[in-house]
Design a protein around this motif. Structure first.
Motif, PDB file in Angstrom:
ATOM      1  N   HIS A  21       0.776  -1.174  -0.112  1.00 23.92           N
ATOM      2  CA  HIS A  21      -0.098  -0.097   0.135  1.00 23.92           C
ATOM      3  C   HIS A  21       0.833   1.413  -0.154  1.00 23.92           C
ATOM      4  N   GLY A  22       1.876   1.291   0.801  1.00 24.17           N
ATOM      5  CA  GLY A  22       2.701   2.585   0.808  1.00 24.17           C
ATOM      6  C   GLY A  22       3.384   2.783  -0.445  1.00 24.17           C
ATOM      7  N   LEU A  23       3.843   1.609  -1.193  1.00 22.30           N
ATOM      8  CA  LEU A  23       4.238   1.366  -2.352  1.00 22.30           C
ATOM      9  C   LEU A  23       3.448   2.591  -3.411  1.00 22.30           C
ATOM     10  N   PHE A  46      14.831   6.361  13.935  1.00 21.54           N
ATOM     11  CA  PHE A  46      14.092   7.116  12.861  1.00 21.54           C
ATOM     12  C   PHE A  46      12.561   6.616  12.648  1.00 21.54           C
ATOM     13  N   GLY A  47      12.560   5.522  12.283  1.00 18.82           N
ATOM     14  CA  GLY A  47      11.537   4.596  11.792  1.00 18.82           C
ATOM     15  C   GLY A  47      10.448   4.641  12.909  1.00 18.82           C
ATOM     16  N   THR A  97      17.111   1.282  -2.802  1.00 19.50           N
ATOM     17  CA  THR A  97      15.923   0.356  -2.881  1.00 19.50           C
ATOM     18  C   THR A  97      15.790   0.080  -1.202  1.00 19.50           C
ATOM     19  N   ILE A  98      16.603  -0.217  -0.499  1.00 18.62           N
ATOM     20  CA  ILE A  98      16.508  -0.326   0.976  1.00 18.62           C
ATOM     21  C   ILE A  98      15.601   0.860   1.585  1.00 18.62           C
ATOM     22  N   ALA A  99      16.204   2.012   1.350  1.00 18.03           N
ATOM     23  CA  ALA A  99      15.557   3.043   2.053  1.00 18.03           C
ATOM     24  C   ALA A  99      14.089   2.998   1.547  1.00 18.03           C
ATOM     25  N   TYR A 100      14.055   3.080   0.254  1.00 13.13           N
ATOM     26  CA  TYR A 100      12.661   3.123  -0.386  1.00 13.13           C
ATOM     27  C   TYR A 100      11.646   2.068   0.197  1.00 13.13           C
ATOM     28  N   THR A 101      12.089   0.920   0.388  1.00 12.61           N
ATOM     29  CA  THR A 101      11.240  -0.022   0.992  1.00 12.61           C
ATOM     30  C   THR A 101      10.957   0.098   2.202  1.00 12.61           C
ATOM     31  N   LEU A 102      11.662   0.747   3.099  1.00  8.34           N
ATOM     32  CA  LEU A 102      11.427   0.669   4.372  1.00  8.34           C
ATOM     33  C   LEU A 102      10.422   2.100   4.606  1.00  8.34           C
ATOM     34  N   THR A 152       8.199  -4.049  14.581  1.00 12.22           N
ATOM     35  CA  THR A 152       9.275  -4.889  15.020  1.00 12.22           C
ATOM     36  C   THR A 152       9.518  -5.928  14.162  1.00 12.22           C
ATOM     37  N   MET A 153       8.650  -6.353  13.218  1.00 13.84           N
ATOM     38  CA  MET A 153       8.800  -7.238  12.257  1.00 13.84           C
ATOM     39  C   MET A 153       9.829  -6.560  10.989  1.00 13.84           C
ATOM     40  N   ILE A 154       9.486  -5.742  10.598  1.00 16.48           N
ATOM     41  CA  ILE A 154      10.129  -5.134   9.629  1.00 16.48           C
ATOM     42  C   ILE A 154      11.693  -4.742   9.917  1.00 16.48           C
ATOM     43  N   VAL A 155      11.660  -4.494  11.007  1.00 13.74           N
ATOM     44  CA  VAL A 155      13.177  -4.149  11.599  1.00 13.74           C
ATOM     45  C   VAL A 155      13.911  -5.540  11.605  1.00 13.74           C
ATOM     46  N   LYS A 156      12.939  -6.658  12.064  1.00 14.71           N
ATOM     47  CA  LYS A 156      13.786  -7.702  11.881  1.00 14.71           C
ATOM     48  C   LYS A 156      14.246  -8.329  10.588  1.00 14.71           C
TER      49      LYS A 156
END
Lengths: 203, 203
Positions: free
Chosen positions: A166-168, B92-93, B156-161, B194-198
Motif C-alpha cells: 500500500h505504501g508503495l 528514525f522509523g 531500494t532499501i531506503a525506499y522499501t522501508l 518490530t517485524m520489518i526491523v527484524k
DNA sequence: AAAAATTAATGAACACTGTTTAGTAAAAAT
DNA sequence: ATTTTTACTAAACAGTGTTCATTAATTTTT
C-alpha cells in the motif's frame, strides 16, 4: 403484473447509467473534479434526478467503490488457481501493485479517499474488499502452515506485507516520489517488490 | 525610514495570523472542511484580505505544509545524535510512525493530500522534506557502509522501508484497518514495525 | 374511455465554495 | 494641504451539494 418488474428494470438501468457516467467522468477528472451537475449533464437529465437514485454524493461514491472493489477482485482473484501458497502470495502482491498502478483512481477510491468509513462497513463494497483481504490472509496462513516462514504470526506478516504494498502504491499515485526522476520510479518500485519478497523469504 | 520596516513587520505578522488561524481550523475540521471565509471570520477580516497575503488557497496550503514539515523535522531530527547508524535508523522509523500517529492531519498534508505537486518542488516545504529524506537515506547508507545489510542497494532499501512506514501510517489514518478491532490496531502496527526491523536485519 | 392516483423528472432556490474587482478609508509622501 | 500609496471591504461571479414545489407522463381505478 409485469409492469412493476419492467419499472424495476428501468430503475436499475437508470441507476447503472448514472454510475457508468460517474465512473467515466471520475476516471477522467478525478473524484473531486466531478460534480453532480456534470454527471446529470452527461446522462442528459437534471441534477435533481440523481437524487432519486442516490441519497447523496457519498452513496454514489460507495456504489463506485463497489465497482472498484469488483475490478480489483477480478484483477487479483485469478491467482487463486496457483497451487503453491508462496507462489500465490508473490503473484498476489505483484498483481495488487499492478492494479494500483493501472487504476490509480480506483485504488485511490478504495484505499486513500476520505469517506465516512463508519457507514461503509455494512456495505457491499466493504464485504467484497473484506473477502479479497481474507483470501490474502488465508494465503499467508497457508504459507505459515507449510513453514515458508520461521514466524507463525500470520496476522502481522499479512499486515506488514500489505503496508509495504500500500505504501508503495500510494506514494506513487499521490506523487510523493518526486525526489526520484520519473523514468526511474517504476523500476524502483519493481526492485522494492523484489526486495520485500526476499525479506519475506527469510522471515 | 523606519516606516517601511514596521509595515513589513506588520505584513509578516498578518501572514502569520492567517496561517495560525488556518492551521488551528484545519486541525479541528480537516483541510477540506475549512473555507477561506472560515479563516477570514476567525481573524475577523473579510475573505478578500486573505488574497492579499496568499495567491490562492493552494499557496496557503503550501505554507501550512511548510509548518507541517518543520514539525516533522523537529520530531525526527533528535535521532541525529545517535551514533550507531542502525540504532539511528530504527529510532528514525519509530519516530516517523509516531509522528504520523500523533499528527495525522500534518502527516496527511505532507504525504497524502492531493496538491499540485509540480508547483511545489521549488518551495521551502519541499526543500525541508527533502532534507529530512536525505538524512534518512544517508543513515541507510551509513548502515550499508558498516555492513549492517548484505544488500548494498541503499536506494531500494531506503525506499522499501519508507513504503512500509508510509503504508502503515496511511492505512491507519485513512481508516483502512477497520477489519481489525480498534483496540488492536496500534498493537498490530507496533508488531509490524518490530517485524520489518527484524526483516531488515536479515537483508 | 375518462378520471383519479401514482410516479418520474424538472428547474428554481438555498446556502455554501474559491476567487476577482471596483470602491473606500486611512496612512504616508509630497 | 494635497496627492499618492496602501490596506481593506463588500459585492459579485461561477461554481458546488442538496431540497422541494411543480409539472408531465404513466398506471390504476372507476
Amino acid at each position: 403484473m409485469g409492469i412493476t418488474q419492467r419499472k424495476e428494470r428501468e430503475k436499475e438501468a437508470m441507476r447503472q447509467r448514472i454510475l457508468d457516467a460517474a465512473l467515466q467522468l471520475f476516471r477522467e477528472r478525478g473524484y473531486d473534479g466531478v460534480s453532480i451537475r456534470n454527471i446529470a449533464e452527461a446522462i442528459e437529465y437534471s441534477p435533481g434526478t440523481i437524487y432519486l437514485y442516490f441519497k447523496d454524493k457519498s452513496e454514489l461514491f460507495f456504489a463506485l467503490q463497489f465497482e472498484a472493489a469488483a475490478l480489483k477482485r477480478d484483477h487479483l482473484m485469478p491467482v487463486a488457481g496457483i497451487e503453491d501458497p508462496w507462489e500465490r502470495l508473490v503473484e498476489f502482491g505483484r498483481r495488487y501493485i499492478d492494479f494500483g498502478m493501472k487504476h490509480p483512481d480506483m485504488y485511490d477510491l478504495l484505499f486513500i479517499t476520505r469517506a465516512p468509513m463508519e457507514y461503509i462497513e455494512n456495505q457491499e463494497c466493504w464485504q467484497l474488499g473484506l473477502a479479497t483481504h481474507s483470501f490474502f490472509v488465508e494465503t499467508v496462513q497457508a504459507c505459515v502452515d507449510k513453514r515458508y516462514f520461521r514466524s507463525t504470526d500470520t496476522e502481522t506478516i499479512a499486515y506488514t506485507l500489505w503496508c509495504h504494498a500500500h505504501g508503495l502504491v500510494s506514494l506513487f499515485i499521490r506523487e510523493r516520489m518526486r525526489m526520484y526522476p520519473e523514468e526511474k520510479r517504476e523500476a524502483l518500485a519493481q526492485k522494492s517488490f523484489t526486495m520485500i519478497v526476499k525479506m519475506a523469504e527469510s522471515l
